[in-house]
Design a protein around this motif. Structure first.
Motif, PDB file in Angstrom:
ATOM      1  N   TRP A  37       0.840  -1.192   0.000  1.00  0.00           N
ATOM      2  CA  TRP A  37       0.000   0.000   0.000  1.00  0.00           C
ATOM      3  C   TRP A  37       0.875   1.242   0.000  1.00  0.00           C
ATOM      4  O   TRP A  37       2.071   1.168   0.263  1.00  0.00           O
ATOM      5  CB  TRP A  37      -0.935  -0.002   1.213  1.00  0.00           C
ATOM      6  N   SER A  93      -8.097   0.186  -2.931  1.00  0.00           N
ATOM      7  CA  SER A  93      -8.521   1.510  -2.492  1.00  0.00           C
ATOM      8  C   SER A  93      -9.239   2.257  -3.601  1.00  0.00           C
ATOM      9  O   SER A  93      -9.834   3.302  -3.364  1.00  0.00           O
ATOM     10  CB  SER A  93      -7.317   2.327  -2.029  1.00  0.00           C
ATOM     11  N   PRO A 127     -12.930   3.278  -1.221  1.00  0.00           N
ATOM     12  CA  PRO A 127     -12.105   2.090  -1.051  1.00  0.00           C
ATOM     13  C   PRO A 127     -12.911   0.894  -0.583  1.00  0.00           C
ATOM     14  O   PRO A 127     -13.828   1.029   0.222  1.00  0.00           O
ATOM     15  CB  PRO A 127     -11.110   2.506   0.038  1.00  0.00           C
ATOM     16  N   GLU A 143     -15.962   1.625   2.106  1.00  0.00           N
ATOM     17  CA  GLU A 143     -16.198   2.903   2.772  1.00  0.00           C
ATOM     18  C   GLU A 143     -17.506   3.531   2.319  1.00  0.00           C
ATOM     19  O   GLU A 143     -17.937   4.528   2.888  1.00  0.00           O
ATOM     20  CB  GLU A 143     -15.035   3.867   2.488  1.00  0.00           C
ATOM     21  N   GLU A 257      -4.204   1.477  17.458  1.00  0.00           N
ATOM     22  CA  GLU A 257      -5.175   0.687  16.678  1.00  0.00           C
ATOM     23  C   GLU A 257      -4.733  -0.755  16.536  1.00  0.00           C
ATOM     24  O   GLU A 257      -3.589  -1.042  16.255  1.00  0.00           O
ATOM     25  CB  GLU A 257      -5.308   1.233  15.240  1.00  0.00           C
ATOM     26  N   TRP A 259      -4.990  -3.756  14.193  1.00  0.00           N
ATOM     27  CA  TRP A 259      -5.375  -3.924  12.804  1.00  0.00           C
ATOM     28  C   TRP A 259      -5.939  -5.295  12.494  1.00  0.00           C
ATOM     29  O   TRP A 259      -6.819  -5.425  11.653  1.00  0.00           O
ATOM     30  CB  TRP A 259      -4.188  -3.650  11.878  1.00  0.00           C
ATOM     31  N   GLU A 276      -0.932  -0.941  15.347  1.00  0.00           N
ATOM     32  CA  GLU A 276      -0.214   0.253  14.883  1.00  0.00           C
ATOM     33  C   GLU A 276       0.959   0.571  15.802  1.00  0.00           C
ATOM     34  O   GLU A 276       1.902   1.235  15.399  1.00  0.00           O
ATOM     35  CB  GLU A 276      -1.211   1.420  14.843  1.00  0.00           C
TER      36      GLU A 276
ATOM     37  N   ASP B 448      -5.881   9.177   0.681  1.00  0.00           N
ATOM     38  CA  ASP B 448      -6.836   8.571  -0.257  1.00  0.00           C
ATOM     39  C   ASP B 448      -7.822   7.667   0.433  1.00  0.00           C
ATOM     40  O   ASP B 448      -8.902   7.429  -0.072  1.00  0.00           O
ATOM     41  CB  ASP B 448      -6.085   7.711  -1.284  1.00  0.00           C
ATOM     42  N   THR B 449      -7.403   7.083   1.533  1.00  0.00           N
ATOM     43  CA  THR B 449      -8.275   6.123   2.204  1.00  0.00           C
ATOM     44  C   THR B 449      -8.399   6.510   3.660  1.00  0.00           C
ATOM     45  O   THR B 449      -7.571   7.218   4.206  1.00  0.00           O
ATOM     46  CB  THR B 449      -7.687   4.706   2.154  1.00  0.00           C
ATOM     47  N   GLU B 450      -9.452   5.993   4.289  1.00  0.00           N
ATOM     48  CA  GLU B 450      -9.646   6.282   5.704  1.00  0.00           C
ATOM     49  C   GLU B 450      -8.523   5.679   6.524  1.00  0.00           C
ATOM     50  O   GLU B 450      -8.093   6.237   7.519  1.00  0.00           O
ATOM     51  CB  GLU B 450     -10.995   5.722   6.173  1.00  0.00           C
ATOM     52  N   ARG B 451      -8.030   4.521   6.083  1.00  0.00           N
ATOM     53  CA  ARG B 451      -7.002   3.875   6.877  1.00  0.00           C
ATOM     54  C   ARG B 451      -5.751   4.740   6.958  1.00  0.00           C
ATOM     55  O   ARG B 451      -5.131   4.875   8.009  1.00  0.00           O
ATOM     56  CB  ARG B 451      -6.645   2.522   6.281  1.00  0.00           C
ATOM     57  N   LYS B 452      -5.390   5.365   5.856  1.00  0.00           N
ATOM     58  CA  LYS B 452      -4.218   6.230   5.886  1.00  0.00           C
ATOM     59  C   LYS B 452      -4.492   7.447   6.769  1.00  0.00           C
ATOM     60  O   LYS B 452      -3.624   7.865   7.540  1.00  0.00           O
ATOM     61  CB  LYS B 452      -3.865   6.670   4.473  1.00  0.00           C
ATOM     62  N   LEU B 454      -6.361   7.540   9.316  1.00  0.00           N
ATOM     63  CA  LEU B 454      -6.283   7.119  10.714  1.00  0.00           C
ATOM     64  C   LEU B 454      -4.844   7.021  11.173  1.00  0.00           C
ATOM     65  O   LEU B 454      -4.516   7.366  12.311  1.00  0.00           O
ATOM     66  CB  LEU B 454      -6.994   5.773  10.890  1.00  0.00           C
ATOM     67  N   LYS B 455      -3.972   6.557  10.306  1.00  0.00           N
ATOM     68  CA  LYS B 455      -2.570   6.462  10.699  1.00  0.00           C
ATOM     69  C   LYS B 455      -1.994   7.846  10.930  1.00  0.00           C
ATOM     70  O   LYS B 455      -1.260   8.083  11.900  1.00  0.00           O
ATOM     71  CB  LYS B 455      -1.762   5.733   9.618  1.00  0.00           C
TER      72      LYS B 455
END
Lengths: 372, 649
Positions: A37, A93, A127, A143, A257, A259, A276, B448-452, B454-455
């Motif tokens: 990613w 995504s 995504p 999403e 978090e 994962w 995380e 671009d994404t929610e996951r990014k 969140l990080k």
């Protein structure tokens, strides 16, 4: 833990999954797939750690994963599952769901089928965040709050549940062959029954008063009503979906978090979580009594070894081990599985005695001697 | 590429939209222009045009350079990618692995005594070097990495390990041997041939071994020759004897070693004076080398291949007890002797010379200029700083050298679409400016994404950066709103604690209700909990929905109570008053309400009066509705007055 060295692979790993081994063969898994990613060119890659040698052999260097083949992937790989021995489904995504075919003879990968905008928003990409397979059925969530049911051999979607969720759905798992469980970004678990035609969930569970997003969900391999979830606050919750609106156990697992959470498929006394905060934890629950667990319960067959599947009828002490109301840490043993602090561990998978995980430090760790 | 735009203007400034690196606004003295860059097609461009370019701005992805002479009719926007290195997949491993080592180094406890820390620092230095070597094995173009490893290794020997006289030479020998691997290849070739002693490279290998101080291996090779030479047997025996008796520097104390060495040196010299090897030109040569004859050494430049090899060999056979402080004399003279007087010393040579001079700052400065990537100087300086070897130079903007280099390196990392996560840790360990740099950079990471998202949020929250958290959540909320994902938008505004946006979204929900007659996203609204207090409108939305739920469940009393509180609390938006009143209508007809809740009628009466007055100004209020309401209210009021007035036991 010995034999966990990092292999740096020049891409941030978002998902790692073992290729399933046929249940008849008692071999350990030796092939896994990874998805990357946050790259300009993302890839899915297939790796091999070589055939497992005789136990006791010095195979530190042989354990180094070797790249077998890779293929370009449009968008981040947000989820990855093996549909069967040769096919992998990925969630992107860009909102696409793709089935890749791994040709083992030529060690190449090709695209078998793609649903390009399975998940979409009016203005932007939505995504696709989770995918789960029960060959030939594939369920995806995204999403955009949609749940889509595909069949691998069918062109269009079999069923789309629009607006299943007002928020983003983060993960999905099968409870039974016709029931799935989703978790979303406001801390709710929703059960969906595909036999019903309505587009509302048959049940909603959540931690009352809390809206902490949930990121992962895993079902106990033998007990279909026991589910573990992990969320933004790093809490590990174990739920019994038959009863109550609140989880049975709440454990402070990580400081950031969580994962992924996985029950070990053949030894569900063992649970694995990654987070995380850069740690991967191995949770082992001890049964209540001193008697070894395989001697309790309905079946009294002393020939059953510990590593075999637990009796299908359900073993009372096995169930209650995870659902103990006040599971004090005394009954749970936790082990850190990575040698030192790293960036986020995004994904893990465990099969047999082998564990693989991928991190944001662009490293893959493989451990072939997980004590289960 | 696609992204050139022609603008006639004088001064140009470019500003990129946060979180969207494809959108930028170009400002100039004649106005501004909105441009969209299609990133996928842009590649690295060289500035080969005639106009004078000037760099105007950097963003997370790419620096943009605008060129244009004043008064010219056109200017071009070039997307320039600096620092090609970051994009090489093999160097990415270098960056990631060294990040891991860097973080480990920062966490070494400060309170340990320095003698315990030194071995740790040496081992960390070795880890860095092994990472470099691992990359060298994979990368084709190795010259830069070789040079880097060479310099680092020397710095480790001289500065970090800081070995005293005696072992200094041994370490230097190791250093030279490590970087002259071709001797072993040649030796292998010779030994694998049919007749090693007749191989044309045989004597080169023997001499190379001697030059590197590998006397045991030289003896082994010579033994092969000796076995076949019956005539010169005694000479070979003598040479073997000499080679075996050279005192090793590791065992004795310095004075002992000095005495022993002088004895040996005299013995070798005697052999030379006695012309014991006169008849064998090769052995004579070796003897001259052993005695440290400079001219002989210089005759073998191609075997030595570098001046520093010459230096170490010369020291080995002439001044083995050299002290670190004396190194630079010999380094200067050796370099002068070895290099052609016409050619100027190369960059690498001056860096090594500065190292022999123990001028750390000069080494760092020269390396910064010579290399196009900050990786090497940043990590080396950081390590040297931990060893307390750098004087605190205050640069004119306040931070010290270590911090300056780390900031430069990390800023470069932040330009990378993937490696930005590593940069965060580097900024964390820059006490003066790291936080500010991080605050500015982290908001520009594209999401671009929610996951990014969140990080990134986790990074901001861990470091108490509430402004950045709010800004990121707001952008995610806006994006969700644009895609009509109201539930998601609301969740993001709640996380941002953005009351204004929450109000906006609640209005949208209410509008949706008015147009459609039903609520959407009930799973969210029902479960907001205390978060609903974020904004008045939001609270109203939740409570209003609760009212409908109660009504649906036929709990009319509860519903009425709630409606009344909603009206009296005055959190209903004006546009909603009509709807509220319309909802109240059927309630008023319900017997139980009118009997138990006279206050509802009174409250509603207030509201109706206001509405009626208001309706004279707004024409779109349906007058019939108002009439119906007034009628119902009047009837209800009548009943209420009667009830109030009736004294009941």
């Amino acid at each position: 833990m010995e034999s966990t060295n990092a292999k740096y692979v020049s891409q941030k790993i978002s998902k790692t999954r073992w290729r399933p081994v046929s249940s008849s063969a008692l071999q350990q898994p030796h092939i896994f797939a990874t998805g990357s990613w946050d790259n300009e060119d993302n890839k899915i890659s297939i790796w091999s750690i070589g055939d497992h040698g005789l136990p006791g052999m010095e195979d530190e260097l042989e354990g180094d994963p070797q790249l077998l083949c890779e293929y370009r992937h449009d968008g981040d790989v947000l989820d990855l599952q093996f549909l069967d021995q040769d096919r992998i489904v990925t969630a992107s995504s860009t909102g696409a769901v793709t089935i890749f075919h791994h040709h083992q003879n030529s060690q190449t990968i090709s695209v078998a089928r793609q649903w390009a905008r399975a998940h979409r928003n009016p203005c932007d990409n939505a995504p696709c965040t989770g995918v789960v397979c029960n060959s030939p059925e594939i369920v995806t969530v995204g999403e955009d709050g949609r749940i889509i049911l595909f069949r691998a051999d069918q062109e269009g979607a079999v069923r789309i549940i629009e607006n299943a969720d007002s928020n983003s759905i983060h993960a999905v798992t099968f409870l039974r062959t016709t029931e799935i469980l989703t978790v979303n970004s406001i801390g709710q678990l929703k059960l969906w029954d595909f036999r019903q035609q309505s587009s509302s969930p048959s049940q909603i569970l959540s931690l009352t008063g809390d809206r902490v997003p949930l990121h992962c969900v895993a079902r106990h391999p033998n007990q279909q009503h026991i589910v573990a979830t992990g969320g933004q606050d790093g809490m590990l919750c174990v739920w019994d979906v038959r009863q109550g609106n609140t989880p049975f156990s709440l454990i402070e697992a990580h400081s950031a978090e969580m994962w992924e959470v996985h029950f070990h498929p053949t030894n569900p006394d063992h649970l694995f979580t990654c987070s995380e905060d850069g740690s991967l934890l191995h949770w082992e629950t001890a049964s209540h009594s001193d008697m070894p667990s395989f001697l309790q319960g309905g079946r009294n067959n002393s020939m059953i070894s510990r590593s075999a599947m637990a009796p299908a009828g359900g073993n009372q002490s096995l169930i209650s081990a995870w659902l103990a109301g006040d599971s004090g840490k005394g009954r749970l043993e936790t082990t850190h599985m990575l040698p030192s602090q790293t960036l986020s561990v995004n994904s893990l998978d465990v099969l047999g005695q082998c564990l693989v995980c991928g991190t944001d430090e662009e490293a893959i760790f493989v451990n072939r001697q997980v004590p289960v | 590429g696609d992204s050139s735009d022609h603008i006639a203007c004088l001064h140009i400034s470019v500003v990129f939209a946060p979180l969207n690196s494809q959108l930028c606004i170009c400002l100039c003295n004649q106005g501004f222009m909105l441009c969209t860059l299609r990133l996928r097609q842009t590649l690295c461009l060289c500035l080969t045009h005639t106009h004078t370019p000037f760099l105007t701005c950097f963003n997370s992805y790419l620096p943009v350079c605008v060129s244009g002479a004043t008064g010219s009719g056109s200017s071009l926007i070039h997307v320039v990618r600096k620092d090609e290195d970051i994009y090489s997949p093999i160097l990415r491993k270098l960056f990631n692995e060294s990040h891991h080592i860097f973080v480990g180094l920062q966490t070494i406890r400060e309170d340990l005594p320095s003698k315990n820390k030194k071995p740790q620092f040496v081992s960390i230095s070795k880890s860095y070097r092994s990472v470099i070597r691992a990359c060298m094995e994979e990368l084709q173009q190795v010259s830069i990495l070789l040079a880097i490893e060479l310099i680092w290794n020397l710095c480790e020997v001289l500065f970090i390990d800081a070995v005293p006289a005696g072992s200094l030479l041994l370490h230097l020998l190791d250093w030279v041997r490590l970087h002259k691997a071709d001797v072993d290849e040649k030796a292998r070739e010779v030994l694998q041939s049919e007749s090693p002693v007749e191989h044309h490279g045989y004597w080169d290998v023997v001499v190379s071994y001697v030059l590197q101080g590998r006397l045991e291996e030289a003896r082994q090779m010579l033994a092969k020759q000796a076995a076949q030479q019956y005539a010169d047997k005694n000479m070979y025996k003598l040479m073997d004897n000499l080679l075996s008796k050279m005192p090793p520097g590791s065992i004795h104390t310095l004075t002992e070693f000095d005495v022993k060495w002088r004895h040996w040196h005299e013995e070798v010299d005697r052999c030379l004076q006695d012309k014991s090897f006169a008849s064998n030109v090769h052995l004579e040569l070796i003897c001259k080398i052993l005695v440290g004859d400079e001219d002989t050494l210089l005759e073998h430049k191609e075997l030595l291949s570098t001046w520093y090899h010459f230096l170490v060999t010369r020291l080995l056979f002439a001044h083995p007890t050299i002290k670190p402080t004396e190194l630079h004399y010999y380094a200067q003279s050796c370099m002068a002797m070895f290099l052609d007087s016409r050619s100027a010393p190369e960059t690498l040579d001056s860096i090594l010379l500065a190292a022999f001079d123990f001028d750390i700052h000069q080494v760092i400065k020269d390396c910064s200029i010579a290399l196009n990537n900050w990786w090497f100087v940043a990590h080396l300086t950081d390590l040297l700083d931990h060893c307390k070897l750098l004087q605190s130079h205050n640069l004119h903007f306040g931070s010290n050298l270590r911090e300056f280099l780390l900031l430069e390196y990390a800023s470069g990392l932040f330009n990378h679409h993937s490696l930005w996560q590593l940069a965060v840790d580097y900024f964390d360990h820059c006490p003066e400016f790291g936080r500010v740099y991080l605050e500015l950079h982290i908001e520009r990471v594209p999401l671009d994404t929610e996951r990014k998202a969140l990080k990134v949020l986790r990074i901001c929250e861990q470091r108490q950066m509430p402004e950045q958290v709010r800004s990121i959540c707001k952008i995610m909320a806006k994006r969700a709103l644009r895609n009509n994902r109201l539930g998601s938008a609301l969740s993001w505004s709640i996380r941002a604690k953005d009351a204004a946006f929450a109000t906006l979204i609640s209005e949208r929900f209410l509008q949706d209700y008015c147009t459609r007659g039903t609520f959407s996203d009930l799973d969210l609204i029902d479960n907001l909990g205390p978060a609903m207090l974020l904004s008045d409108r939001l609270t109203f939305l939740v409570k209003y929905h609760e009212f409908h739920k109660l009504y649906g469940e036929k709990c009319f009393t509860e519903a009425a109570k709630l409606l009344l509180s909603l009206i009296t609390a005055k959190i209903a938006p004006r546009s909603f008053w009509m709807t509220l009143l319309t909802d109240a209508l059927p309630l008023l007809e319900q017997k139980e309400v009118s009997q138990t809740h006279p206050h509802l009628s009174l409250g509603l009466y207030d509201l109706t009066v206001i509405c009626v007055f208001w309706s004279f100004q707004e024409e779109d209020i349906e007058l019939t509705k108002v009439e119906l309401l007034r009628l119902a209210l009047a009837r209800n009021l009548a009943k209420a007055i009667v009830k109030e007035g009736t004294v009941d036991a």
